[in-house]
Design a protein around this motif. Structure first.
Motif, mmCIF file in Angstrom:
data_model
loop_
_atom_site.group_PDB
_atom_site.id
_atom_site.type_symbol
_atom_site.label_atom_id
_atom_site.label_comp_id
_atom_site.label_asym_id
_atom_site.label_seq_id
_atom_site.Cartn_x
_atom_site.Cartn_y
_atom_site.Cartn_z
ATOM 1 N N ILE A 1 0.962 -1.367 0.089
ATOM 2 C CA ILE A 1 0.149 -0.201 0.101
ATOM 3 C C ILE A 1 1.162 1.464 0.048
ATOM 4 O O ILE A 1 0.584 2.475 -0.511
ATOM 5 N N ILE A 2 1.857 1.411 1.132
ATOM 6 C CA ILE A 2 2.839 2.380 0.861
ATOM 7 C C ILE A 2 4.123 1.965 1.143
ATOM 8 O O ILE A 2 4.542 0.968 1.705
ATOM 9 N N HIS A 3 4.717 2.377 0.507
ATOM 10 C CA HIS A 3 6.541 1.536 0.443
ATOM 11 C C HIS A 3 7.342 2.129 1.657
ATOM 12 O O HIS A 3 7.159 3.619 1.347
ATOM 13 N N PRO A 4 7.594 1.146 2.127
ATOM 14 C CA PRO A 4 8.082 1.897 3.779
ATOM 15 C C PRO A 4 9.899 2.747 2.971
ATOM 16 O O PRO A 4 10.376 2.804 2.040
ATOM 17 N N PRO A 5 9.967 3.365 3.761
ATOM 18 C CA PRO A 5 11.170 4.686 3.854
ATOM 19 C C PRO A 5 12.429 3.873 3.620
ATOM 20 O O PRO A 5 12.509 2.668 4.051
ATOM 21 N N ALA A 6 13.504 4.319 3.246
ATOM 22 C CA ALA A 6 14.399 3.434 2.278
ATOM 23 C C ALA A 6 15.602 3.180 4.031
ATOM 24 O O ALA A 6 16.107 1.702 3.923
ATOM 25 N N GLN A 7 15.639 3.657 4.652
ATOM 26 C CA GLN A 7 16.837 3.360 5.823
ATOM 27 C C GLN A 7 15.287 3.265 6.902
ATOM 28 O O GLN A 7 14.644 3.838 7.537
ATOM 29 N N PRO A 8 15.069 1.724 7.350
ATOM 30 C CA PRO A 8 14.645 0.957 8.626
ATOM 31 C C PRO A 8 15.287 1.954 10.133
ATOM 32 O O PRO A 8 16.180 2.263 9.555
ATOM 33 N N CYS B 1 -12.637 9.012 11.999
ATOM 34 C CA CYS B 1 -12.983 10.337 10.626
ATOM 35 C C CYS B 1 -13.311 9.877 9.248
ATOM 36 O O CYS B 1 -12.720 8.633 9.177
ATOM 37 N N SER B 2 -14.462 10.713 9.113
ATOM 38 C CA SER B 2 -15.065 9.341 7.914
ATOM 39 C C SER B 2 -14.385 9.712 6.718
ATOM 40 O O SER B 2 -13.837 9.404 6.068
ATOM 41 N N ARG B 3 -13.035 10.911 6.455
ATOM 42 C CA ARG B 3 -12.343 11.306 5.697
ATOM 43 C C ARG B 3 -11.184 10.179 5.838
ATOM 44 O O ARG B 3 -10.209 10.099 4.599
ATOM 45 N N PHE B 4 -11.387 9.328 6.651
ATOM 46 C CA PHE B 4 -10.131 8.251 6.349
ATOM 47 C C PHE B 4 -10.347 7.031 6.473
ATOM 48 O O PHE B 4 -11.772 6.618 6.739
ATOM 49 N N PRO B 5 -9.550 6.443 5.465
ATOM 50 C CA PRO B 5 -8.628 7.157 4.453
ATOM 51 C C PRO B 5 -9.074 8.259 3.593
ATOM 52 O O PRO B 5 -9.829 8.008 2.643
ATOM 53 N N LEU B 6 -7.968 8.033 2.495
ATOM 54 C CA LEU B 6 -8.008 9.303 1.931
ATOM 55 C C LEU B 6 -7.772 7.785 0.657
ATOM 56 O O LEU B 6 -7.530 6.951 0.555
ATOM 57 N N THR B 7 -8.339 8.590 -0.548
ATOM 58 C CA THR B 7 -8.221 8.117 -1.874
ATOM 59 C C THR B 7 -7.028 7.300 -2.002
ATOM 60 O O THR B 7 -6.714 7.025 -2.800
ATOM 61 N N VAL B 8 -5.973 8.664 -2.130
ATOM 62 C CA VAL B 8 -4.956 8.537 -2.578
ATOM 63 C C VAL B 8 -4.195 8.718 -1.536
ATOM 64 O O VAL B 8 -4.142 9.834 -0.628
ATOM 65 N N HIS B 9 -3.212 7.468 -0.592
ATOM 66 C CA HIS B 9 -2.628 7.251 0.260
ATOM 67 C C HIS B 9 -1.642 8.476 0.369
ATOM 68 O O HIS B 9 -0.626 8.732 -0.544
ATOM 69 N N GLU B 10 -1.586 8.818 2.252
ATOM 70 C CA GLU B 10 -0.688 9.494 1.821
ATOM 71 C C GLU B 10 0.882 8.718 3.209
ATOM 72 O O GLU B 10 0.293 8.490 4.348
ATOM 73 N N PHE B 11 1.842 9.454 3.063
ATOM 74 C CA PHE B 11 2.330 8.883 4.467
ATOM 75 C C PHE B 11 4.081 9.896 4.115
ATOM 76 O O PHE B 11 4.804 10.480 3.300
ATOM 77 N N ARG B 12 4.191 10.074 6.107
ATOM 78 C CA ARG B 12 5.552 10.624 6.382
ATOM 79 C C ARG B 12 6.263 10.372 7.787
ATOM 80 O O ARG B 12 5.080 9.949 8.931
ATOM 81 N N GLN B 13 7.795 10.589 7.504
ATOM 82 C CA GLN B 13 7.659 9.412 9.149
ATOM 83 C C GLN B 13 7.887 10.382 9.757
ATOM 84 O O GLN B 13 8.852 11.502 9.114
ATOM 85 N N LEU B 14 7.553 9.774 10.853
ATOM 86 C CA LEU B 14 8.171 11.837 12.073
ATOM 87 C C LEU B 14 9.082 11.818 11.782
ATOM 88 O O LEU B 14 9.971 11.455 12.156
ATOM 89 N N GLN B 15 9.986 13.320 12.178
ATOM 90 C CA GLN B 15 11.034 13.643 11.963
ATOM 91 C C GLN B 15 11.340 14.578 13.207
ATOM 92 O O GLN B 15 9.997 15.082 13.633
#
Length: 177
Positions: free
Chosen positions: A11-18, A161-175
């Motif tokens: 569904i969401i390709h993992p970040p390069a750095q585990p 929330c009824s808007r979750f999930p989005l139609t086009v998924h978004e992913f952000r690793q927390l920094q």
């Protein structure tokens, strides 16, 4: 890798750095062993934001706002106070049963593991509590199974929330902020 984490990677390709994690220290701080699928999730994705809504907490998260250990301390204290005024959910009535947060939303909902005495962490199920309210939902799945099912639309919550999930998924690793 668990089957649900493999599905998540499609569904969401993992970040390069585990992310490496000192699980012994984290578990010692929490006083419990954590589920293996959650450890794999954090190793693969780290503390993260999914579809601009759901935040997966991480022990020692680079963004202090989403540190699992801090959340556990805060939620345990908040819930202890809450039970003085509100009825506990049926799932939490047995002696020694508790919840431990593993995710939160930007609206204030909290997702917990349901922890029963003597139960292995890999069999913990999920409880969702509405923000500033008494409603709880129980889902008989692990955290990664919950995340996958929510993202593909197989799991629907009356609280999230009824808007979750989005139609086009978004992913952000927390920094760090």
């Amino acid at each position: 890798m668990t089957a649900s984490l493999e599905q998540l990677a499609h569904i969401i390709h993992p970040p390069a750095q585990p992310r490496g994690k000192d699980w012994d220290s984290a578990e010692q701080a929490l006083g419990i062993q954590l589920p293996s699928d959650f450890k794999e999730l954090i190793h693969t994705y780290g503390g993260s934001n999914w579809d601009d809504y759901l935040y997966v907490l991480e022990p020692g998260c680079p963004n202090d706002n989403y540190d699992l250990i801090e959340w556990e301390d805060q939620q345990a204290e908040a819930l202890d106070g809450l039970w003085e005024f509100e009825k506990r959910p049926t799932e939490l009535e047995d002696e020694g049963t508790r919840v431990i947060p593993w995710a939160a939303t930007d609206n204030g909902e909290c997702l917990y593991w349901l922890v029963r005495p003597g139960q292995h962490p890999d069999t913990w199920t999920i409880m969702v509590n509405e923000a500033r309210g008494e409603r709880w939902e129980h889902f008989s799945c692990t955290c990664t199974q919950f995340l996958v099912a929510a993202l593909i639309g197989d799991l629907r919550s009356e609280i999230l929330c009824s808007r979750f999930p989005l139609t086009v998924h978004e992913f952000r690793q927390l920094q760090a902020v």
